[in-house]
Motif scaffolding. Structure first.
Motif, PDB file in Angstrom:
ATOM      1  N   ASP A  39       0.819  -1.210   0.000  1.00 10.55           N
ATOM      2  CA  ASP A  39       0.000   0.000   0.000  1.00 10.55           C
ATOM      3  C   ASP A  39       0.855   1.263   0.000  1.00 10.55           C
ATOM      4  OD1 ASP A  39      -2.277  -1.495   0.011  1.00 10.55           O
ATOM      5  OD2 ASP A  39      -2.708  -1.250   2.151  1.00 10.55           O
ATOM      6  N   THR A  40       2.086   1.162   0.516  1.00  6.41           N
ATOM      7  CA  THR A  40       2.942   2.340   0.692  1.00  6.41           C
ATOM      8  C   THR A  40       4.000   2.464  -0.393  1.00  6.41           C
ATOM      9  OG1 THR A  40       2.646   2.074   3.084  1.00  6.41           O
ATOM     10  CG2 THR A  40       4.370   3.592   2.362  1.00  6.41           C
ATOM     11  N   LEU A  41       4.520   1.335  -0.863  1.00  7.13           N
ATOM     12  CA  LEU A  41       5.646   1.336  -1.784  1.00  7.13           C
ATOM     13  C   LEU A  41       5.234   0.929  -3.191  1.00  7.13           C
ATOM     14  CD1 LEU A  41       8.226  -0.531   0.520  1.00  7.13           C
ATOM     15  CD2 LEU A  41       7.894   1.941   0.300  1.00  7.13           C
ATOM     16  N   SER A  42       5.922   1.472  -4.177  1.00  3.68           N
ATOM     17  CA  SER A  42       5.722   1.042  -5.561  1.00  3.68           C
ATOM     18  C   SER A  42       6.819   0.082  -6.004  1.00  3.68           C
ATOM     19  CB  SER A  42       5.698   2.262  -6.487  1.00  3.68           C
ATOM     20  OG  SER A  42       6.929   2.971  -6.421  1.00  3.68           O
ATOM     21  N   ILE A  43       7.663  -0.321  -5.083  1.00  2.49           N
ATOM     22  CA  ILE A  43       8.795  -1.219  -5.366  1.00  2.49           C
ATOM     23  C   ILE A  43       8.279  -2.644  -5.570  1.00  2.49           C
ATOM     24  CG2 ILE A  43      11.054  -1.975  -4.535  1.00  2.49           C
ATOM     25  CD1 ILE A  43      10.960   0.388  -2.569  1.00  2.49           C
ATOM     26  N   PRO A  44       8.773  -3.375  -6.556  1.00  4.50           N
ATOM     27  CA  PRO A  44       8.342  -4.769  -6.741  1.00  4.50           C
ATOM     28  C   PRO A  44       8.580  -5.602  -5.483  1.00  4.50           C
ATOM     29  CG  PRO A  44       9.596  -4.023  -8.642  1.00  4.50           C
ATOM     30  CD  PRO A  44       9.716  -2.940  -7.613  1.00  4.50           C
ATOM     31  N   TYR A  69      14.089   4.091  -4.254  1.00  2.05           N
ATOM     32  CA  TYR A  69      13.635   3.441  -5.485  1.00  2.05           C
ATOM     33  C   TYR A  69      13.366   4.464  -6.589  1.00  2.05           C
ATOM     34  CZ  TYR A  69      10.617   0.706  -8.595  1.00  2.05           C
ATOM     35  OH  TYR A  69      10.053   0.089  -9.684  1.00  2.05           O
ATOM     36  N   ARG A  70      12.654   5.525  -6.249  1.00  2.00           N
ATOM     37  CA  ARG A  70      12.277   6.522  -7.257  1.00  2.00           C
ATOM     38  C   ARG A  70      13.487   7.275  -7.807  1.00  2.00           C
ATOM     39  NH1 ARG A  70       6.994   7.383  -8.037  1.00  2.00           N
ATOM     40  NH2 ARG A  70       5.519   6.532  -6.517  1.00  2.00           N
ATOM     41  N   HIS A  71      14.491   7.482  -6.955  1.00  2.00           N
ATOM     42  CA  HIS A  71      15.693   8.182  -7.399  1.00  2.00           C
ATOM     43  C   HIS A  71      16.775   7.236  -7.901  1.00  2.00           C
ATOM     44  CE1 HIS A  71      13.809  11.312  -4.772  1.00  2.00           C
ATOM     45  NE2 HIS A  71      14.213  12.094  -5.775  1.00  2.00           N
ATOM     46  N   LYS A  72      16.416   5.951  -8.027  1.00  2.00           N
ATOM     47  CA  LYS A  72      17.297   4.934  -8.608  1.00  2.00           C
ATOM     48  C   LYS A  72      18.658   4.866  -7.909  1.00  2.00           C
ATOM     49  CE  LYS A  72      15.092   5.369 -13.155  1.00  2.00           C
ATOM     50  NZ  LYS A  72      14.246   4.192 -12.952  1.00  2.00           N
TER      51      LYS A  72
END
Length: 376
Positions: free
Chosen positions: A102-107, A313-316
């Protein structure tokens, strides 16, 4: 049967009143107060946000009053008090997989159950085992294939936010699970400071290893690699002697040359690294990895740190990043699928030597219970 003793306190721990009841309903659910009620003789001074303590012998509950009503009692002699369990409110740790999704978009790669059984140098999986732990690591192994559609997946970095997340346990057992398929696997201890993996294997002070090769003390790379007795396909490269400059050593061109040579020798290389939010070492060696497994331990990581992981994750900051939930308690109802805010990262050079294994929320709960007793 002895009745329950019900006590109501203000937020300043001044007693509002107390009474006895024979029955209560209680559910450890921090999401709502539904089902957490007690019906008592009316206590005129009670109000929302007061503390409620219910006890009978060794049985004890505490909560925060959320609703006050009289149900069908028109005479208003009986009060129905709803409350949220305080122990769950104090617990700000990650509860389960659903909270992560619910919080993360990470696989999400998979989850690992809590394990208290026997192990050999931290290795608990079995080649033909049908236990939950062995099956969980096989699922991780299978799910990894979905993370390598475009590129070869050979070097796997394992890290986390905080110590005691189970990075070394995950690294070791994932390496063993891959070796069970007949693949040539190398497990490397890239925690050059604490060298937990090397210590687990009984080689914390072994001069062979990563630092020995990078410093030039060992000329031949094969001499820095150790065979293991657990599987012919499973090799180890210990950390070696602790260097005075770990970060600078990891940035050297010799690391890249070493990894290029190892890639030609092995099917999989697992890098057991340091906590990513403690020091920079994990991000430094990210350039070597094809996949980054970020370990989150249920019941230990403060869920208010999840946005920080999402930022990574978003900033790679890590290549091909995915999440593994470790320490899942099987059979216990948690906020998932059934299976003090301050971060205090200041670990410095000895970044997690003094940390004990008890979650902070449990300490706060014990402190709160002592306050109740002291104010009575």
């Amino acid at each position: 049967m002895r009745p329950y003793n019900v006590e109501i306190f203000t937020q300043d721990f001044e007693m509002v009143g107390n009474t006895n009841v024979n029955e209560i309903t209680y559910k450890e659910d921090y999401l709502s107060s539904d089902g957490n009620t007690v019906t008592v003789l009316a206590l005129p001074g009670v109000k929302k946000q007061d503390y409620i303590r219910i006890s009978r012998g060794d049985e004890e509950y505490a909560g925060i009053v959320t609703e006050i009503g009289y149900g069908t009692d028109k005479s208003k002699k009986l009060q129905t008090i709803s409350y949220k369990p305080l122990m769950e409110l104090l617990n700000t740790t990650v509860r389960g997989r659903k909270e992560l999704e619910d919080t993360l978009s990470i696989p999400f790669l998979g989850d690992i159950p809590t394990y208290h059984g026997k192990s050999e140098h931290g290795i608990a999986v079995r080649a033909t085992g049908r236990d939950v732990l062995s099956e969980s690591f096989r699922i991780l192994r299978t799910n990894m294939s979905f993370m390598s559609i475009d590129n070869e997946l050979k070097v796997i970095l394992v890290t986390s936010s905080t110590p005691h997340s189970g990075k070394t346990f995950v690294s070791t057992n994932l390496a063993m699970t891959l070796a069970h398929t007949g693949k040539k696997v190398l497990l490397m201890d890239f925690d050059l400071r604490r060298r937990t993996l090397s210590k687990q294997m009984g080689h914390r002070h072994d001069k062979r290893g990563i630092t020995g090769y990078l410093s030039g003390a060992i000329a031949n790379l094969d001499d820095a690699i150790s065979k293991t007795s657990v599987d012919e396909n499973f090799d180890m490269m210990y950390a070696g002697i602790q260097p005075p400059n770990p970060a600078e050593m990891l940035m050297s061109h010799r690391v890249d040359a070493m990894m290029n040579e190892l890639r030609a020798k092995y099917d999989y290389i697992i890098l057991d690294s340091v906590p990513a939010m403690a020091i920079a070492d994990a991000m430094i060696i990210d350039r070597l990895a094809d996949l980054t497994i970020y370990v989150v331990r249920q019941g230990y990581l403060d869920r208010r740190q999840l946005p920080d992981i999402e930022d990574l994750y978003r900033h790679k900051k890590f290549h091909n990043m995915c999440i593994v939930l470790n320490g899942v308690v099987q059979g216990k109802r948690t906020y998932g699928y059934g299976y003090g805010y301050g971060y205090g990262y200041g670990y410095g050079y000895g970044y997690y030597c003094d940390d004990d294994s008890q979650p902070k929320w449990k300490k706060r709960w014990k402190k709160f219970k002592r306050l109740f007793k002291n104010r009575k």
